[in-house]
Write a protein that holds these residues in place. Structure first.
Motif, PDB file in Angstrom:
ATOM      1  N   GLY A   1     -13.868  31.095   8.621  1.00 32.68           N
ATOM      2  CA  GLY A   1     -13.549  31.315   7.226  1.00 32.68           C
ATOM      3  C   GLY A   1     -12.131  31.792   6.993  1.00 32.68           C
ATOM      4  O   GLY A   1     -11.785  32.219   5.900  1.00 32.68           O
TER       5      GLY A   1
ATOM      6  N   SER B   1      -7.369  23.133   0.514  1.00 35.15           N
ATOM      7  CA  SER B   1      -7.658  22.381  -0.703  1.00 35.15           C
ATOM      8  C   SER B   1      -7.588  20.889  -0.367  1.00 35.15           C
ATOM      9  O   SER B   1      -7.033  20.488   0.655  1.00 35.15           O
ATOM     10  CB  SER B   1      -6.639  22.712  -1.791  1.00 35.15           C
ATOM     11  OG  SER B   1      -5.375  22.184  -1.449  1.00 35.15           O
TER      12      SER B   1
ATOM     13  N   LEU C   1     -11.416  27.356  10.655  1.00 33.59           N
ATOM     14  CA  LEU C   1     -12.287  26.890   9.574  1.00 33.59           C
ATOM     15  C   LEU C   1     -13.657  27.551   9.656  1.00 33.59           C
ATOM     16  O   LEU C   1     -14.200  28.010   8.653  1.00 33.59           O
ATOM     17  CB  LEU C   1     -12.459  25.373   9.640  1.00 33.59           C
ATOM     18  CG  LEU C   1     -11.347  24.511   9.076  1.00 33.59           C
ATOM     19  CD1 LEU C   1     -11.619  23.048   9.376  1.00 33.59           C
ATOM     20  CD2 LEU C   1     -11.220  24.712   7.579  1.00 33.59           C
TER      21      LEU C   1
ATOM     22  N   GLU D   1      -8.868  28.177   4.383  1.00 36.00           N
ATOM     23  CA  GLU D   1      -9.400  27.419   3.265  1.00 36.00           C
ATOM     24  C   GLU D   1      -8.377  26.360   2.922  1.00 36.00           C
ATOM     25  O   GLU D   1      -7.211  26.659   2.691  1.00 36.00           O
ATOM     26  CB  GLU D   1      -9.663  28.330   2.072  1.00 36.00           C
ATOM     27  CG  GLU D   1     -10.813  29.280   2.320  1.00 36.00           C
ATOM     28  CD  GLU D   1     -11.178  30.064   1.085  1.00 36.00           C
ATOM     29  OE1 GLU D   1     -10.836  29.630  -0.031  1.00 36.00           O
ATOM     30  OE2 GLU D   1     -11.805  31.110   1.247  1.00 36.00           O
TER      31      GLU D   1
END
Length: 94
Positions: free
Chosen positions: A42, A47, A39, A45
């Motif tokens: 990056g 949702s 996380l 991701e």
């Protein structure tokens, strides 16, 4: 070191009991650390839908059982806390 409590499906628990040699808390700790690293880098991701699916049906039911008034109260508190955090960060960096 702080402790957390995890809920797992009964079938998974039964399988875990068959492997008493495994330190399940260490498995969970490593998985959480790896997930956080992804996380923060990056690479991951997620949702809202994916996160809710990972957290499980029990979590979703608990979340849905929160009255709208309580949800609004929690949201306002979180928003105020985030504003204070950002404000203090901006003050320190400028």
């Amino acid at each position: 070191m702080p402790n957390i409590t995890l809920s797992i499906p009964p079938g998974v628990y039964e399988k875990m009991k068959k492997h008493k040699e495994v330190k399940w808390s260490e498995v969970a700790r490593k998985a959480i650390i790896e997930y956080l690293e992804k996380l923060e880098e990056g690479e991951l991701e997620v949702s809202s839908e994916e996160l809710l699916e990972e957290l499980g049906e029990d979590f979703v039911k608990d979340l849905e059982s929160i009255p709208d008034e309580k949800f609004e109260e929690y949201y306002k508190k979180a928003r105020e806390a985030e504003w204070k955090r950002l404000k203090s960060f901006m003050t320190r960096t400028y």
